[in-house]
Design an enzyme around this catalytic site. Structure first.
Site, PDB file in Angstrom:
ATOM      1  N   GLU A 122       0.768  -1.127   0.005  1.00  0.00           N
ATOM      2  CA  GLU A 122      -0.043  -0.094  -0.059  1.00  0.00           C
ATOM      3  C   GLU A 122       0.617   1.266  -0.014  1.00  0.00           C
ATOM      4  OE1 GLU A 122      -4.072  -1.125   2.271  1.00  0.00           O
ATOM      5  OE2 GLU A 122      -2.420  -1.120   3.408  1.00  0.00           O
ATOM      6  N   CYS A 170       6.374  -6.685   7.058  1.00  0.00           N
ATOM      7  CA  CYS A 170       7.711  -6.421   7.959  1.00  0.00           C
ATOM      8  C   CYS A 170       8.091  -7.430   8.954  1.00  0.00           C
ATOM      9  CB  CYS A 170       7.307  -5.032   8.740  1.00  0.00           C
ATOM     10  SG  CYS A 170       8.573  -4.341   9.700  1.00  0.00           S
ATOM     11  N   CYS A 222       1.751  -2.181  15.668  1.00  0.00           N
ATOM     12  CA  CYS A 222       1.884  -1.967  14.415  1.00  0.00           C
ATOM     13  C   CYS A 222       1.284  -3.041  13.545  1.00  0.00           C
ATOM     14  CB  CYS A 222       3.128  -1.742  13.811  1.00  0.00           C
ATOM     15  SG  CYS A 222       3.377  -1.290  12.004  1.00  0.00           S
ATOM     16  N   GLY A 264       6.815  -1.761   5.970  1.00  0.00           N
ATOM     17  CA  GLY A 264       8.304  -2.313   6.270  1.00  0.00           C
ATOM     18  C   GLY A 264       9.331  -1.289   6.806  1.00  0.00           C
ATOM     19  N   SER A 285      12.275   7.080   7.361  1.00  0.00           N
ATOM     20  CA  SER A 285      11.874   6.581   8.804  1.00  0.00           C
ATOM     21  C   SER A 285      12.616   5.291   8.973  1.00  0.00           C
ATOM     22  CB  SER A 285      10.435   6.461   8.895  1.00  0.00           C
ATOM     23  OG  SER A 285      10.139   6.293  10.317  1.00  0.00           O
ATOM     24  N   HIS A 331       9.298   5.835  20.639  1.00  0.00           N
ATOM     25  CA  HIS A 331       8.044   5.255  21.377  1.00  0.00           C
ATOM     26  C   HIS A 331       8.119   4.817  22.672  1.00  0.00           C
ATOM     27  CE1 HIS A 331       6.607   5.515  17.340  1.00  0.00           C
ATOM     28  NE2 HIS A 331       7.478   4.384  16.833  1.00  0.00           N
ATOM     29  N   CYS A 339      -0.931   6.142  10.289  1.00  0.00           N
ATOM     30  CA  CYS A 339       0.433   5.572  10.815  1.00  0.00           C
ATOM     31  C   CYS A 339       0.165   4.283  11.543  1.00  0.00           C
ATOM     32  CB  CYS A 339       1.212   6.676  11.710  1.00  0.00           C
ATOM     33  SG  CYS A 339       2.758   6.084  12.146  1.00  0.00           S
TER      34      CYS A 339
END
Length: 341
Positions: free
Chosen positions: A89, A110, A117, A156, A187, A212, A334
């Site tokens: 995507e 990923c 996530c 990913g 990122s 995080h 996100c």
């Protein structure tokens, strides 16, 4: 040696056929200026040359095929089919002033399993090629959209895919996309060799680090990569990046209710960054976006908690922004990309 992209392959075809040098410029002009997406329609080329390009590369200029598009007020999310029957995507964001930004995927799935996530629940299926990465952007360009800025924040971990550097070369080539490095953001969750290579090879590309949690133990729990590349080592690499480039590093911090949004967390984040003696860190606070495939115990922080977090960071002299939330209603925000219809 196998070409790293279709652009190198085109050069090789032209050389093998002893075509004049201007043919390459004609083809790039057709794709990037005239926005022609099929080789058969590049009619200034001899028919035999068009046939060779189609035989070697395919009818379409792009290697990704759009199969579904979902749109909300300012966001459009496109699901692409890629070789091997997989899906990825990409997201287009249109800001109120007309600026268009793109969030591009670098891997199908990923493999790093960050707990909050959606993409991480898939596991890694494969790295995307340099063409598959850049063709997501080319799709939007061929459909008439301006390419103002691009971020590698889709599916990913960009710096775990060595093809990202070929993709950056393609995006910054003035004969191709012609994007300035400062209009590109990479990122990372903290892949040390990739950070160092980015610093050396693309020093003006914007770098965002997904933090995080300021606490090593908790970060390892939320993001298993922390055991391999510990936070304190990543921060040293980011310090080197800032010293070498004199460019800001952005710290992404997803706020999760009752997990990492306490005053203790805010003070620890401030201490972690302030203590480095470098004023080029900028914290982007991101509201958590829930999905059907991540834990229901993860929820968005309350508004007052976000305000307190911001106030603490600002009081310690930390630059901070609360990121506007786009696309959560179509699972384009996100942490929500999942590669499914």
């Amino acid at each position: 040696m196998k070409p790293t992209s279709k652009y190198e392959a085109i050069r090789q075809i032209l050389a093998d056929l002893k075509q004049p040098a201007y043919r390459y410029l004609q083809i790039m002009e057709a794709i990037f200026r005239q926005r022609i997406g099929e080789f058969e329609r590049i009619t200034m080329l001899p028919k035999t040359l068009r046939g060779e390009l189609i035989r070697a590369i395919g009818q379409q200029v792009t290697s990704v095929t759009p199969v579904l598009e979902k749109s909300s007020k300012q966001v459009s999310k496109v699901l692409f089919a890629i070789a091997g029957g997989e899906r990825v995507e990409a997201v287009r964001l249109t800001y109120q002033r007309g600026w268009k930004s793109y969030c591009i995927s670098t891997q199908c799935g990923c493999g790093f399993g960050c707990r909050f996530c959606a993409t991480g629940t898939i596991g890694l299926k494969r790295n995307l090629t340099a063409d598959e990465i850049t063709d997501q952007l080319l799709h939007f360009h061929l459909n008439g959209h301006a390419l103002d800025s691009v971020s590698f924040m889709g599916m990913g971990e960009p710096l775990a895919n060595p093809h990202i550097f070929d993709a950056l070369t393609i995006l910054t080539d003035p004969r191709l996309f012609g994007l300035g490095q400062r209009r590109i953001t990479v990122s990372t969750i903290g892949i040390l060799p990739g950070i160092d290579k980015l610093t050396r090879d693309f020093p003006q590309v914007n770098l965002t680090f997904s933090l995080h949690s300021p606490f090593e133990d908790q970060r390892s729990e939320l993001m298993p990569i922390n055991d391999r590349f510990p936070l304190h080592e990543v921060l040293k690499a980011l310090d080197r990046h800032i010293r070498h480039t004199r460019r800001k590093v952005y710290i992404a911090y997803v706020l999760i209710r009752g997990v990492n949004d306490s005053t203790e967390h805010a003070e620890a984040v401030a201490a972690l960054l302030r203590g480095r003696g470098i004023d080029l860190y900028h914290v982007n606070l991101i509201p958590y976006n829930a999905t059907e495939v991540t834990s229901p115990s993860y929820r968005q922080s309350e508004r007052n908690r976000v305000k307190t977090f911001v106030r603490i960071l600002k009081s310690k002299g930390i630059n901070v922004t609360v990121r506007a939330q786009f696309g959560s209603e179509i699972h384009a925000a996100c942490g929500q990309l999942y590669g499914a219809e």
